[in-house]
Structure formats: structure tokens, C-alpha cells
Write a protein that holds these residues in place. Structure first.
Motif, PDB file in Angstrom:
ATOM      1  N   LYS A   6      54.112  67.124  27.442  1.00  0.00           N
ATOM      2  CA  LYS A   6      53.957  68.427  26.663  1.00  0.00           C
ATOM      3  C   LYS A   6      54.866  68.458  25.522  1.00  0.00           C
ATOM      4  CE  LYS A   6      51.665  70.752  30.812  1.00  0.00           C
ATOM      5  NZ  LYS A   6      51.664  71.799  31.673  1.00  0.00           N
ATOM      6  N   LEU A   7      54.437  69.275  24.412  1.00  0.00           N
ATOM      7  CA  LEU A   7      55.315  69.394  23.216  1.00  0.00           C
ATOM      8  C   LEU A   7      56.719  70.165  23.698  1.00  0.00           C
ATOM      9  CD1 LEU A   7      52.926  70.315  20.321  1.00  0.00           C
ATOM     10  CD2 LEU A   7      54.728  68.431  20.615  1.00  0.00           C
ATOM     11  N   ARG A   8      56.213  71.187  24.510  1.00  0.00           N
ATOM     12  CA  ARG A   8      57.646  72.107  24.877  1.00  0.00           C
ATOM     13  C   ARG A   8      58.684  71.436  25.874  1.00  0.00           C
ATOM     14  NH1 ARG A   8      53.242  74.352  27.990  1.00  0.00           N
ATOM     15  NH2 ARG A   8      53.485  73.955  30.185  1.00  0.00           N
ATOM     16  N   SER A   9      58.301  70.264  26.287  1.00  0.00           N
ATOM     17  CA  SER A   9      59.073  69.448  27.287  1.00  0.00           C
ATOM     18  C   SER A   9      59.676  68.463  26.586  1.00  0.00           C
ATOM     19  CB  SER A   9      58.338  68.750  28.226  1.00  0.00           C
ATOM     20  OG  SER A   9      57.551  69.612  29.201  1.00  0.00           O
ATOM     21  N   LEU A  10      59.563  68.095  25.288  1.00  0.00           N
ATOM     22  CA  LEU A  10      60.177  67.138  24.249  1.00  0.00           C
ATOM     23  C   LEU A  10      61.457  67.510  24.269  1.00  0.00           C
ATOM     24  CD1 LEU A  10      57.327  65.925  22.088  1.00  0.00           C
ATOM     25  CD2 LEU A  10      57.988  64.634  24.118  1.00  0.00           C
ATOM     26  N   TRP A  11      61.735  68.956  24.028  1.00  0.00           N
ATOM     27  CA  TRP A  11      62.935  69.221  23.492  1.00  0.00           C
ATOM     28  C   TRP A  11      64.064  68.935  24.590  1.00  0.00           C
ATOM     29  CZ3 TRP A  11      66.180  69.462  19.475  1.00  0.00           C
ATOM     30  CH2 TRP A  11      67.127  70.282  19.622  1.00  0.00           C
ATOM     31  N   ARG A 231      68.207  63.345   5.053  1.00  0.00           N
ATOM     32  CA  ARG A 231      67.928  64.662   5.373  1.00  0.00           C
ATOM     33  C   ARG A 231      69.077  65.300   6.174  1.00  0.00           C
ATOM     34  NH1 ARG A 231      62.371  65.708   6.528  1.00  0.00           N
ATOM     35  NH2 ARG A 231      62.912  67.671   7.324  1.00  0.00           N
ATOM     36  N   ASP A 232      69.246  66.526   5.841  1.00  0.00           N
ATOM     37  CA  ASP A 232      70.655  67.164   6.384  1.00  0.00           C
ATOM     38  C   ASP A 232      70.329  68.594   6.839  1.00  0.00           C
ATOM     39  OD1 ASP A 232      73.278  66.824   7.093  1.00  0.00           O
ATOM     40  OD2 ASP A 232      73.875  67.941   5.068  1.00  0.00           O
ATOM     41  N   GLU A 233      69.172  68.735   7.447  1.00  0.00           N
ATOM     42  CA  GLU A 233      69.056  70.138   8.129  1.00  0.00           C
ATOM     43  C   GLU A 233      69.614  70.330   9.342  1.00  0.00           C
ATOM     44  OE1 GLU A 233      64.928  69.124   6.039  1.00  0.00           O
ATOM     45  OE2 GLU A 233      66.660  68.096   7.282  1.00  0.00           O
ATOM     46  N   GLU A 234      69.724  71.703   9.961  1.00  0.00           N
ATOM     47  CA  GLU A 234      70.390  71.891  11.134  1.00  0.00           C
ATOM     48  C   GLU A 234      69.815  71.005  12.173  1.00  0.00           C
ATOM     49  OE1 GLU A 234      70.751  73.575  14.991  1.00  0.00           O
ATOM     50  OE2 GLU A 234      68.876  73.891  13.859  1.00  0.00           O
ATOM     51  N   PRO A 235      70.482  70.420  13.012  1.00  0.00           N
ATOM     52  CA  PRO A 235      69.873  69.482  13.851  1.00  0.00           C
ATOM     53  C   PRO A 235      68.483  69.975  15.051  1.00  0.00           C
ATOM     54  CG  PRO A 235      72.160  69.129  14.310  1.00  0.00           C
ATOM     55  CD  PRO A 235      71.840  70.426  13.379  1.00  0.00           C
ATOM     56  N   MET A 239      64.969  68.258  14.330  1.00  0.00           N
ATOM     57  CA  MET A 239      64.349  67.594  15.388  1.00  0.00           C
ATOM     58  C   MET A 239      62.995  68.414  15.712  1.00  0.00           C
ATOM     59  SD  MET A 239      64.208  65.297  17.614  1.00  0.00           S
ATOM     60  CE  MET A 239      65.838  64.554  18.042  1.00  0.00           C
ATOM     61  N   GLY A 240      63.037  69.672  15.736  1.00  0.00           N
ATOM     62  CA  GLY A 240      61.858  70.236  15.856  1.00  0.00           C
ATOM     63  C   GLY A 240      60.724  70.044  14.946  1.00  0.00           C
ATOM     64  N   GLY A 247      54.317  65.000  17.587  1.00  0.00           N
ATOM     65  CA  GLY A 247      53.506  65.556  18.572  1.00  0.00           C
ATOM     66  C   GLY A 247      52.098  65.893  18.245  1.00  0.00           C
ATOM     67  N   SER A 248      51.890  66.034  16.834  1.00  0.00           N
ATOM     68  CA  SER A 248      50.413  66.318  16.416  1.00  0.00           C
ATOM     69  C   SER A 248      49.461  65.332  16.954  1.00  0.00           C
ATOM     70  CB  SER A 248      50.249  66.238  15.024  1.00  0.00           C
ATOM     71  OG  SER A 248      50.742  64.957  14.638  1.00  0.00           O
TER      72      SER A 248
END
Length: 345
Positions: A6-11, A231-235, A239-240, A247-248
């Protein structure tokens, strides 16, 4: 039990990893020492590594420092470069380059020697103090790929990512090595758990563990690829975005294919091959997305999967044969596992 698909579990799979530390490592300042007998070849290489084009009018990257070995002292460069690249037309090196090489070797700096204009077998043989050597016909655009691959191979994983983030010509080589390293790690893990699954009681929990470990490795590979692409965004934000893209459907499709190999014993070779292929496909797709903005489609992933499966089958056969050749090793592994089974003393 939490479903790892599940997507919400990947984090949750990667939350214990220090993503900020990886990001800071990718932003680390470094120097590379480019040394030739005269400045011309070293300057030429600096433009190749900076822009991929030796005739580019853009300024070369300031962290690439050039030294003419015949006229300058290596001690004048910034101390502790990540690598010293010796550029030579003479496979045996002239006295000035040998002296410069000794300076870096004594300081513990990895040395890569680039031989230009001589691709003979003799020219490719390592000399004392060298970590790697590559021979190219000329210092031109065609030389970027082999030089980048050799350079990436003599530094650490974190240093690879940092160099690629600042030097775009290095990115394809770093992507390739990051993907191959992760795909092989997942294949090796699949082999180990596949052998353990010959004990039926352990099959279900190990299969679930496979999914979590393989997914985590794939996600971290994707994060490293994104960092290497600059790329240098906030981690958490980055990752999101990675999870949203994969996850698509792409990541889950690869995991579903990995499940095909989770049949004890009979499925060992497919399990190892598919673990490699799924990881390879995800990595190649992520590299295309981060550098080219290419949409990750079913067709793209299918093509990458076919490439990866061919490579994965060959690796699986090698790993299984190598494990079988080490007499007694599987038996000892099983005996250790049996101690944890119900009723076993």
C-alpha cells in the motif's frame, strides 16, 4: 499485518533511513586533481568532465583542478582530492607524472590513469599505485563514457552521488553502477531467503520480508539516483514524489512479478532473476524520469524488465552455482534456521 504494497506503507519502509544525511553527502564539496605533463590534456579533460564537450565555451567546473606535472608541484593543489586523474600519452608515464603519482599515492589518494592515443593491452595494465586505468583512442566526446565509469569506480558510493550531482557527464555511469549494485544486492538477498524457504514453516514470513527488503532497497536506489541527477529538495518531499511516480503502478508491478519466484526450491532461479530484473527496471525508469522527464509507462518498464531479466537469469545461474560449489554452506544455513523452528532443540 501491514500490507507493504500500500502506498501509505511505503514511507514507513524507509523512515528509519537518514535521508538528510544522504542529501548532505550529495552536496559535499570535493576536488578532483587532473594532472598531465603539460596543461593541455588536463584542461581538455576538465572540459570533458564538466560539460561532456571539450570545445564548450562554458567555464569548467571550479572543483576540477588542473596541474602541469612538468612545471608545478602537486602540493600546490587543494589537499585531499577525492581522486587524482593522471592523463598521459605514454602508457609507462614520464618522470614528471610518475613523481606526481607518487605524491598522491603516498597521501592515500586514489589514482586513475587515462592513457590517450594508445588502446593496446599493455596500455591498459595497471602500474604501481594506480587504483584504475583506462585507455581511449582520443580525449573526445567518445572518451567520456569509459573515463566516467572508471572514475565512478574508484570513489565511494556517496562520493559517486556528489560528483554526479555537480558533473552531468558522470551521471549515466553513476546511474548504471548504482542500479547494478542494488540489483545484485537484491538478487543475492533473494538467493539467501530462497534457500531458507526450503524449510516450509519459514516460507510465508520470509516471503513477506522479501517484499519489504527489496522495496526498501529499490526506494533508496531511486533516492540516490534523484540526488545524483542534481535534485536537492527537502528529503521527505523528494521521496514523496518518487513514491508517487513509482507507486502509480510501476513499483507495484515489479513487486508482483517478484512474487512469481516465491515458490520454494523450484522457484529459486526465477526468484533471483526477477529480483534483479525488477530492481533494474525500476532504476532505469527512475533515471529516465529524473534526467529526461520521461513518463514512466508500461511499455518503458516492460522494455527495461526484458533487459533486466536477461541479465538477471545469467546472474542467478552464476549465484546458484557458486553457492552450490561451497560444500556444506547451505546445510549449515539450514541447521542454524532449524534452531528457531517450533519443537526444535
Amino acid at each position: 499485518m501491514t500490507n507493504p504494497l500500500k502506498l501509505r506503507s511505503l514511507w514507513r519502509v524507509v523512515r528509519e533511513v537518514d535521508l538528510e544525511a544522504l542529501r548532505l553527502a550529495a552536496r559535499a564539496r570535493f576536488t578532483l586533481a587532473l594532472v598531465s605533463d603539460t596543461r593541455a590534456d588536463a584542461e581538455w579533460l576538465r572540459r570533458l568532465l564538466s560539460h561532456g564537450d571539450p570545445e564548450s565555451s562554458a567555464a569548467p567546473h571550479p572543483w576540477l583542478e588542473v596541474l602541469a606535472a612538468a612545471d608545478e608541484d602537486p602540493a600546490s593543489l587543494t589537499p585531499d582530492p577525492w581522486c587524482a586523474v593522471l592523463v598521459t600519452r605514454d602508457p609507462d608515464l614520464g618522470p614528471h607524472l610518475r613523481r606526481a603519482g607518487n605524491h598522491f599515492a603516498n597521501a592515500g589518494v586514489p589514482i586513475l590513469t587515462v592513457v590517450a592515443g594508445d588502446t593496446s593491452h599493455v596500455a591498459k595494465v595497471l602500474r604501481g599505485g594506480e587504483r584504475a586505468r583506462v585507455a581511449v583512442p582520443a580525449l573526445d566526446v567518445e572518451a567520456v563514457e569509459p573515463i566516467a565509469a572508471a572514475l565512478a569506480g574508484v570513489v565511494s558510493e556517496d562520493q559517486q552521488i556528489a560528483m554526479a550531482a555537480h558533473l552531468p557527464p558522470l551521471r549515466p555511469a553513476v546511474f548504471a553502477q548504482t542500479i547494478e549494485r542494488t540489483a545484485r544486492a537484491n538478487a543475492s538477498f533473494a538467493l539467501t531467503t530462497g534457500l531458507a524457504e526450503t524449510i516450509p514453516v519459514l516460507t510465508a514470513p520470509l516471503n513477506l520480508g522479501d517484499i519489504v527488503v527489496l522495496t526498501k532497497n529499490q526506494l533508496m536506489m531511486c533516492y540516490r539516483i534523484a540526488l545524483a541527477a542534481g535534485r536537492d529538495e527537502e528529503p521527505r518531499k523528494m521521496m514523496g514524489e518518487i513514491i508517487a511516480v513509482l507507486g502509480s503502478g510501476v513499483l507495484f508491478r515489479q513487486i508482483a512479478r517478484q512474487l512469481v519466484g516465491l515458490i520454494p526450491v523450484a522457484g529459486l532461479l526465477p526468484k533471483v532473476a526477477v529480483a534483479y530484473a525488477g530492481t533494474y527496471a525500476v532504476g532505469r525508469a527512475m533515471a529516465a524520469w529524473t534526467t529526461e522527464g520521461r513518463q514512466i509507462t508500461v511499455e518503458t518498464v516492460s522494455r527495461f524488465s526484458r533487459e533486466g531479466l536477461e541479465r538477471g537469469r545469467a546472474l542467478a545461474q552464476h549465484l546458484v552455482e557458486d553457492d552450490a560449489a561451497q560444500e556444506g554452506r547451505p546445510r549449515r544455513r539450514f541447521e542454524r534456521l532449524r534452531k528457531f523452528l517450533p519443537g526444535k532443540k
